[in-house]
Scaffold this motif. Structure first.
Motif: not given
Ligand code: ASP
Length: 456
Positions: A36-37, A47, A49, A120, A183, A197-201
């Motif tokens: 992730s970032a 963050k 991002t 990322e 991501f 957002r949150g897409g590294s998962d």
């Molecule tokens: N860095 C991206 C975010 O903040 C993706 C992630 O953290 O999964 O949304």
């Protein structure tokens, strides 16, 4: 082989990255690492991002970007300094980041996606250098080189099925760890596009499926997923094992460990997912597995989620059950407004339609209700704005007969009015609609009925 994804808080500082290095080093099966970032170091921190989004916006507006670029680089520099890395690594990161401002992009949406993805990407380059310096052979791999293809909106992309064929052809090296930025992927034209957002998962889940991993380890900053929100119940039980569909139902209704679609690729590939804690890596965490491996007769319930982001439309009309076409006309009205609904529990003469509040505004609600009144002539129509949904979820619900009764008893004995109760079609969840103000107490009483009583 394991695919291992580290979240933003696990990669936010040099100290955290040192923990990540020992986690990777501790298991030779951890062969694909997804970054992730850098995330927040403190609750008020920003963050990377979000800093990149600012950088993109300033670039588009032709405004000065130096301050934000300095802030972003400082985040990576601090990690690099912790390991005393060779200065060439930071030079590579600096050039990549600065070059963005003068790169030509298809349009501003693609520009934003490319800027966001650097969080990322730069972290993956940095982690690769750190692993190599620490004696763990590692190689950075860009999603383009292995064909992680996406379609859809540039900042809300979805994976294309061709990706899985591409990944199946990839020969993973045996003695070298792969470091892969999360991501984002590339569209057919070669532009970077990010997931939501949150897409590294999502990236971790895609790689797990495409590479047929034995396990997808998702490292975050909690020991396990709790059975209930710990802001509502103090020190709740931790979930050691749950099924994919339990996870889906719980994240839909407010569990925030994963965004609700994040692990779908892992589900499609039937890859078990293990949520673990970077700060306590030997704790077993929560294992999320296919349904057939699960059933805990001691407790039919796995978790209780609660969300108050809903509004409901209640309609009453005598002999509704005999009337042909009522629901069809109603759905046509929703279609006219481009509205999707979440749930539609019904009775003989009654229908409640539950909406995600964020998709509605006051004007739409007003004209929607007017259209329904004039087209369908309900005997009674009420718009309920403060609607909360509690989701009681457990594979065991399908195998027991008294769960619903116990839930109702726990609420009525505590004077909590139930607006709606519905056993989901999956038979593993019971959905309860209450007034927003009653929801936390309702969750507590249900929790106390099925788990060890909570401290108040
Ligand atoms: N860095 C991206 C975010 O903040 C993706 C992630 O953290 O999964 O949304």
């Amino acid at each position: 082989m394991k695919v291992v994804k580290f979240g933003g808080s696990s990669l936010a500082t040099g100290e955290q990255v040192a923990k990540v290095v020992s986690i990777i080093n501790a298991d030779a099966e951890r062969r694909v690492i997804v970054t992730s970032a850098p995330g927040k170091r403190t609750p008020t921190d920003v963050k990377v991002t979000d800093l990149l989004i600012q950088y993109a916006q300033l670039t588009v507006a032709h405004q000065a970007t130096e301050a934000v670029v300095t802030q972003i680089l400082a985040r990576y520099q601090a990690i690099s300094d912790h390991f005393d890395l060779d200065h060439t690594v930071m030079e590579t990161l600096t050039t990549r980041l600065r070059d963005l401002a003068t790169t030509a992009f298809t349009d501003n949406a693609h520009l934003l996606a490319a800027f966001k993805a650097q969080g990322e990407l730069l972290n993956a380059i940095l982690l690769t250098a750190i692993l190599n310096q620490q004696g763990v052979p590692a190689k950075f791999v860009d999603p383009q080189t292995v064909g992680l293809l996406v379609g859809g909106a540039p900042n809300d992309a979805s994976v294309l099925s061709a990706t899985y064929a591409n990944l199946a052809r990839w020969q993973l090296p045996v003695d070298t760890r792969i470091v892969f930025p999360g991501f984002f992927g590339y569209n057919q034209a070669g532009d970077i596009c990010t997931f939501a957002r949150g897409g590294s998962d999502i990236t971790g889940a895609i790689l797990s499926r495409g590479l047929r991993a034995d396990l997808y380890e998702n490292f975050t900053d909690v020991d396990a997923i709790f059975a209930v929100d710990n802001r509502i119940v103090a020190h709740p039980t931790m979930i050691t094992k749950m099924s994919y569909r339990e996870m889906r139902e719980l994240s839909y209704a407010g569990f925030s460990v994963f965004q609700d679609e994040a692990i779908i690729p892992a589900i499609q590939g039937q890859i078990p997912v293990n949520v673990k804690n970077t700060n306590n890596p030997t704790a077993p965490g929560t294992l999320i597995v296919p349904e057939q491996f699960l059933f805990n007769p001691a407790n039919p319930i796995t978790g209780i989620a609660c969300s108050d982001r809903f509004s409901a439309l209640y309609l009453h009309r005598y002999l509704l059950n005999k009337e042909v076409g009522f629901t069809l006309k109603l759905l046509e009205i929703f279609q006219k407004y481009g509205l999707s609904y979440e749930h539609m529990p019904s009775g003989i003469d009654d229908l409640t339609i539950i909406f995600d509040q964020s998709k509605l505004d006051a004007t739409t609600i007003h004209s929607l209700c007017r259209d329904i009144r004039t087209t369908l002539h309900p005997d009674y129509l009420e718009w309920i704005d403060d609607y909360a949904i509690i989701m009681v979820v457990g594979e065991g619900i399908a195998h027991t007969i008294d769960t619903m009764g116990k839930i109702i008893d726990s609420l009525t004995q505590n004077n909590i009015a139930i607006h709606m109760i519905n056993q989901g079609a999956s038979r593993i969840s019971i959905m309860i609609g209450t007034q927003r103000k009653d929801a936390p107490a309702a969750v507590r009483h249900i929790y106390d009925t099925f788990f060890v009583k909570s401290e108040v």
